[in-house]
Scaffold this motif. Structure first.
Motif, PDB file in Angstrom:
ATOM      1  N   ALA A  13     -43.528  77.933  53.856  1.00 19.16           N
ATOM      2  CA  ALA A  13     -43.490  78.452  55.252  1.00 19.16           C
ATOM      3  C   ALA A  13     -43.744  79.982  55.051  1.00 19.16           C
ATOM      4  N   LEU A  14     -43.284  80.604  54.093  1.00 23.04           N
ATOM      5  CA  LEU A  14     -43.622  81.983  53.958  1.00 23.04           C
ATOM      6  C   LEU A  14     -45.028  82.348  53.363  1.00 23.04           C
TER       7      LEU A  14
ATOM      8  N   GLY B 262     -47.268  81.201  56.553  1.00 18.15           N
ATOM      9  CA  GLY B 262     -46.924  81.694  58.010  1.00 18.15           C
ATOM     10  C   GLY B 262     -46.553  80.511  58.853  1.00 18.15           C
ATOM     11  N   GLU B 263     -46.056  79.446  58.545  1.00 19.56           N
ATOM     12  CA  GLU B 263     -45.762  78.048  59.288  1.00 19.56           C
ATOM     13  C   GLU B 263     -45.204  78.600  60.585  1.00 19.56           C
ATOM     14  N   ARG B 264     -45.765  77.903  61.468  1.00 25.74           N
ATOM     15  CA  ARG B 264     -45.177  78.072  62.801  1.00 25.74           C
ATOM     16  C   ARG B 264     -44.903  76.702  63.280  1.00 25.74           C
ATOM     17  N   SER B 265     -44.312  76.960  64.468  1.00 26.12           N
ATOM     18  CA  SER B 265     -43.810  75.640  65.222  1.00 26.12           C
ATOM     19  C   SER B 265     -45.079  75.152  65.696  1.00 26.12           C
TER      20      SER B 265
ATOM     21  N   ARG C 269     -44.410  78.587  69.520  1.00 24.79           N
ATOM     22  CA  ARG C 269     -44.893  78.945  68.342  1.00 24.79           C
ATOM     23  C   ARG C 269     -44.255  79.967  67.434  1.00 24.79           C
ATOM     24  N   PRO C 270     -42.702  79.735  67.322  1.00 25.57           N
ATOM     25  CA  PRO C 270     -41.882  80.620  66.498  1.00 25.57           C
ATOM     26  C   PRO C 270     -42.422  80.509  65.216  1.00 25.57           C
ATOM     27  N   TYR C 271     -42.001  81.429  64.237  1.00 23.36           N
ATOM     28  CA  TYR C 271     -42.356  81.130  62.828  1.00 23.36           C
ATOM     29  C   TYR C 271     -41.007  80.164  62.357  1.00 23.36           C
ATOM     30  N   LEU C 272     -41.125  79.194  61.282  1.00 25.76           N
ATOM     31  CA  LEU C 272     -40.370  78.525  61.025  1.00 25.76           C
ATOM     32  C   LEU C 272     -39.416  78.880  59.766  1.00 25.76           C
ATOM     33  N   ALA C 273     -39.800  79.972  59.114  1.00 25.70           N
ATOM     34  CA  ALA C 273     -39.391  80.477  57.707  1.00 25.70           C
ATOM     35  C   ALA C 273     -37.801  80.976  57.877  1.00 25.70           C
TER      36      ALA C 273
END
Length: 168
Positions: A119-120, A123-126, A131-135
């Motif tokens: 995720a880091l 830059g994985e997003r929902s 579309r928030p970041y999931l990290a």
């Protein structure tokens, strides 16, 4: 038990206690998010972020409060037999069965760390509209699992100390 082991157990349990108490406040944040969602849907345009934000807040509440719940004995246990056993027998059974919990939490942490790194890096997003970041939520999950793992090890140390006749 060596003094450093006792100090370590007390530090871990103190940390879990204060983080768990602070995590209790997330319940009010969750209530505020859901209240805003209701008000906004009734009078304004429905917000895109409230559903996922409430889910993330609930995950943080649950995971960061998990070790504290373990400390309080709020976890589910088969009390049908357990309550009838002597404290010594309970400690013996707990000292053996805690390894299942340690294994389970270890697997969660191992898989969770891979997921956090991914995720880091990416830059994985929902996949939602917001579309928030999931990290951040993945980091919270791994942190909460690590806190529960440390609390489980503290239980094991306490059970061993009790069985050796050296309660602390």
């Amino acid at each position: 038990m060596p003094g450093w082991v006792i100090r370590t157990v007390r530090i871990v349990e103190g940390f879990n206690y204060y983080v768990g108490r602070a995590a209790m406040l997330l319940f009010f944040a969750l209530g505020a998010i859901l209240l805003w969602s209701i008000i906004a849907k009734a009078f304004f345009r429905p917000p895109l972020w409230t559903q996922e934000m409430s889910q993330f807040t609930l995950v943080a509440y649950f995971m960061l409060g998990g070790a504290y719940a373990l400390q309080l004995g709020a976890n589910v246990r088969m009390d049908l037999l357990y309550q009838r056993w002597s404290p010594r027998r309970r400690a013996m059974v707990d000292a053996v069965t805690v390894f299942a919990m340690i294994l389970f939490l270890g697997v969660i942490i191992w898989g969770g760390l891979d997921s956090v790194i991914y995720a880091l890096e990416v830059g994985e997003r929902s996949r939602s509209v917001w579309r928030p970041y999931l990290a951040p939520v993945k980091i919270i999950i791994v942190t909460g699992a690590a806190m529960m793992l440390l609390q489980s090890v503290c239980f094991l140390i306490r059970d061993i100390a009790f069985l050796r006749g050296k309660e602390f």
